[in-house]
Enzyme design. Structure first.
Site: not given
Length: 256
Positions: A57-59, A174, A177
């Site tokens: 998962i993204d930072k 992403h 998002r």
């Protein structure tokens, strides 16, 4: 941000057995592979513990991240993500309130300049019909594109924001998002699309994860990571309100 693995282990573990460990990751910590940044896998290795990320998962995203302790379990689990059989659910707080009770975003992704993920078509070509967002194949850009599907349910609205429960059917970089931003509802605090600096974090949370786990009895993993108070800040909820929203989200996902 330097990662203190002992602290992460002490504060963030939501499940562990001999094969895997699941964390409720805070926003702002990388899982693995971020340039010029320490990450969970690197910090664990420095402390003498070898972990293999099952997914990323993204930072900027908080919540569930699953890591394997052994390669056998890692292979069994990553194949489920590759075959899109892993059940994933996210929570997001988005700008504005015009979304329907449920919808599906079927917008292919591509990679543009500076390695930025975008929709593989002009913004003005995005169409809606029966709570579905899509583009006509004839409108796709002349570039490599990746079919991408995100389903969502609306679980709470206030005057300025909407809380969504989301299932990314595909798992592109992403994806959630970009999908939400390109239909006009960017995630609150997302640095890809919000340059205001008004928010302390990105309000996207990896909430639930369901996978087959052949080494267990019964042979499954059903994991949940409850979002912390910082996630709820834009909708100004009290603790009991947040619990009610989560209960509603869980019920809607079960009934879908």
């Amino acid at each position: 941000m330097d990662v203190d693995w002992a602290q992460v282990r002490r504060e963030c573990v939501v499940f562990e057995d001999a094969a895997v460990v699941a964390l409720n990751k805070p926003a702002g910590i990388s899982v693995t592979g971020e340039r010029h940044d320490s990450d969970i896998v690197e910090a664990a290795a420095a402390a003498g513990e070898t972990l293999y990320p099952v997914h990323r998962i993204d930072k900027v995203t908080s919540g569930l991240v699953l890591l394997a302790k052994e390669l056998g379990a890692h292979g069994q689990l990553t194949r489920q993500f590759n075959k899109q059989t892993a059940e994933k659910a996210y929570l997001a707080i988005v700008e504005s309130t015009g979304l329907p009770d449920r919808g599906v975003i079927e917008l292919p992704l591509s990679v543009g300049r500076k390695n930025r993920v975008r929709i593989a078509a002009p913004r003005e070509s995005i169409r809606t019909a029966a709570d579905r967002w899509f583009v006509d194949p004839a409108d796709l850009l002349d570039t490599k594109n990746y079919p991408s599907i995100t389903r969502f349910l609306t679980v709470h609205r206030d005057e300025d924001h909407t809380v969504l429960a989301l299932r990314p059917i595909t798992g592109r970089r992403h994806q959630i998002r970009v999908h939400l931003a390109w239909i006009g509802h960017p995630i609150v605090g997302d640095p890809l699309f919000d340059k205001s600096g008004r928010h302390e974090r990105t309000h996207l949370h990896s909430w639930q994860l369901g996978l087959a786990a052949p080494w267990r009895t019964p042979p499954e993993l059903a994991l949940t990571a409850t979002p912390g108070p910082d996630f709820w800040r834009p909708v100004r909820t009290e603790e009991h309100d947040a619990e009610a929203i989560l209960d509603r989200a869980d019920q809607l996902l079960r009934d879908r």
